[in-house]
Design an enzyme around this catalytic site. Structure first.
Site, PDB file in Angstrom:
ATOM      1  N   ARG A 279      15.042  54.275  18.643  1.00  0.00           N
ATOM      2  CA  ARG A 279      14.431  54.564  19.948  1.00  0.00           C
ATOM      3  C   ARG A 279      12.969  54.120  19.892  1.00  0.00           C
ATOM      4  NH1 ARG A 279      11.622  59.100  21.001  1.00  0.00           N
ATOM      5  NH2 ARG A 279      12.763  60.450  19.591  1.00  0.00           N
ATOM      6  N   HIS A 283      11.473  60.064  23.718  1.00  0.00           N
ATOM      7  CA  HIS A 283      12.762  60.699  23.993  1.00  0.00           C
ATOM      8  C   HIS A 283      12.963  60.806  25.508  1.00  0.00           C
ATOM      9  CE1 HIS A 283      16.204  63.327  23.471  1.00  0.00           C
ATOM     10  NE2 HIS A 283      15.658  64.175  24.308  1.00  0.00           N
ATOM     11  N   TYR A 292       4.873  62.718  15.977  1.00  0.00           N
ATOM     12  CA  TYR A 292       5.799  63.021  14.887  1.00  0.00           C
ATOM     13  C   TYR A 292       6.334  61.803  14.137  1.00  0.00           C
ATOM     14  CZ  TYR A 292       9.138  62.138  18.741  1.00  0.00           C
ATOM     15  OH  TYR A 292       9.819  61.597  19.799  1.00  0.00           O
TER      16      TYR A 292
END
Length: 386
Positions: A279, A283, A292
């Protein structure tokens, strides 16, 4: 927020050094450098027209994603689930389906929806908050988006069992035999619903292909926090085969999914396809992936971009000319205009419509709620008249 490095062991430490790029079992037909390779079990003789078509599909799917993200940033959508980097996984799987096959999506399968003939404008209604999915699932054999993580795998398995009972599996008629494609992500693989779907599918030999887009990040949780073995190997514990495919390779994804679906149509039961991808975006548009994950990781995967590798192959082999790209660019701009103008013109929902979407036949309880709500709305009209 913890340092990303302290989350736990990385992919290579858990699965071995070779797993950082998918491992030796990764099925690949087109390398990141755009070189065509062959696989002894999964291969397909792609025509020039097919290759151009797959490239076009990925470019237009990315344009849908880019436009929807921009609409959310401008306040026209409440949220948007991005698919940036996952175009090959979705287009390869979507184009491997036959018209009679049924897809059960998560909330990110915009490319599969495109392949199944759903107007991408219909996808925006859900994220704008004006409907719960503006398309008829039975018209395109494409289910409504599922927000509850993993729930669609149970729906898919039940639908596949229904296909068995309808006699449209294993007949030998390619126009009749059908299968189900159930989409989910690596994070959803930890859900109870998904594992229960595996059990039911295996027990009843249901014609369903479980298609996992392993983009390696379940929101902010890395894949090594989800599992201690490669995801595709889990299938063996449930009694059906699993395979890992390069999810950034549209050719390999197409070939593997096509074979898995055909196996299901013939009555040979479920299988698990792990599309190993990444990805590249967030998200959803409410997420900040810089909190993160490391930028070096993102830069590493940009070199594996699914669209660029096919573009290199097409150019290198003289399968396209500049006119092809010019025409595609014009088509993408037209699609963007369609989404921008169409999104703003989507009608607001009518409050009373919600009661018509609960049961196919209205119950006394729902009818009582409807009448009470109608009287409540009418009271405001009466007050306004005075």
């Amino acid at each position: 927020m913890s340092d990303p490095v302290s989350f736990g062991p990385d992919l290579a430490e858990v699965f071995g050094p070779s797993q950082s790029d998918g491992g030796p079992d990764l099925v690949q037909l087109l390398t990141p450098e755009g070189e065509r390779v062959h696989h002894p079990e999964f291969d397909h003789d792609f025509s020039a027209e097919e290759l151009r078509g797959l490239y076009r599909d990925m470019v237009l799917t990315r344009r849908i994603d880019v436009e929807a993200t921009a609409l959310q940033r401008h306040g026209e959508l409440g949220i948007w689930a991005q698919l940036l980097g996952q175009e090959a996984a979705q287009i390869g799987a979507g184009r491997a389906m036959r018209p009679q096959d049924y897809a059960f999506p998560t909330y990110r399968e915009h490319g599969v929806a495109y392949c199944k003939g759903v107007d991408p404008l219909r996808l925006l209604g859900l994220f704008r908050g004006v409907d719960q999915g503006g398309w008829d699932p039975n018209e395109n054999n494409f289910g409504l988006y599922t927000i509850v993580i993993g729930a669609q795998t149970l729906h898919a398995t039940g639908y596949a069992m229904g296909m068995q009972r309808d006699g449209v599996v294993g007949t030998g008629d390619p126009e009749r035999d059908s299968a189900v494609l159930a989409h989910f992500g690596d994070g959803a693989s930890s859900q109870g619903d998904v594992n229960e779907a595996f059990i039911f599918a295996a027990s009843y030999n249901a014609p369903v292909v479980f298609f996992c887009q392993n983009n390696q990040w379940a929101i902010s949780e890395p894949i090594e926090r989800q599992t201690r073995i490669p995801l595709y190997q889990r299938a063996l514990g449930f009694g059906f085969p699993g395979i890992r495919v390069d999810g950034n390779d549209v050719l390999a994804t197409y070939a593997v999914t096509k074979a898995a679906l055909q196996r299901a149509r013939e009555g040979n039961g479920p299988s698990f396809v792990e599309a190993y991808t990444y990805r590249m975006g967030a998200h959803t548009t409410t997420d900040d992936p810089t909190r993160y994950r490391l930028n070096d990781e993102l830069e590493h995967w940009k070199l594996k971009d699914p669209i660029e590798r096919l573009k290199v192959y097409l150019r290198r082999n003289g399968l396209v000319d500049q006119q092809f790209f010019d025409d595609l660019d014009a088509e993408a701009k037209e699609l963007g205009h369609h989404l921008r103008e169409g999104c703003k013109a989507l009608p607001d929902p009518k409050p009373m419509d919600q009661f018509g979407y609960v049961f196919s036949e209205m119950t006394d309880e729902i009818r009582e709620q409807r009448d009470g709500f109608q009287a409540y709305l009418a009271s405001f009209e009466s007050e306004g008249a005075h």
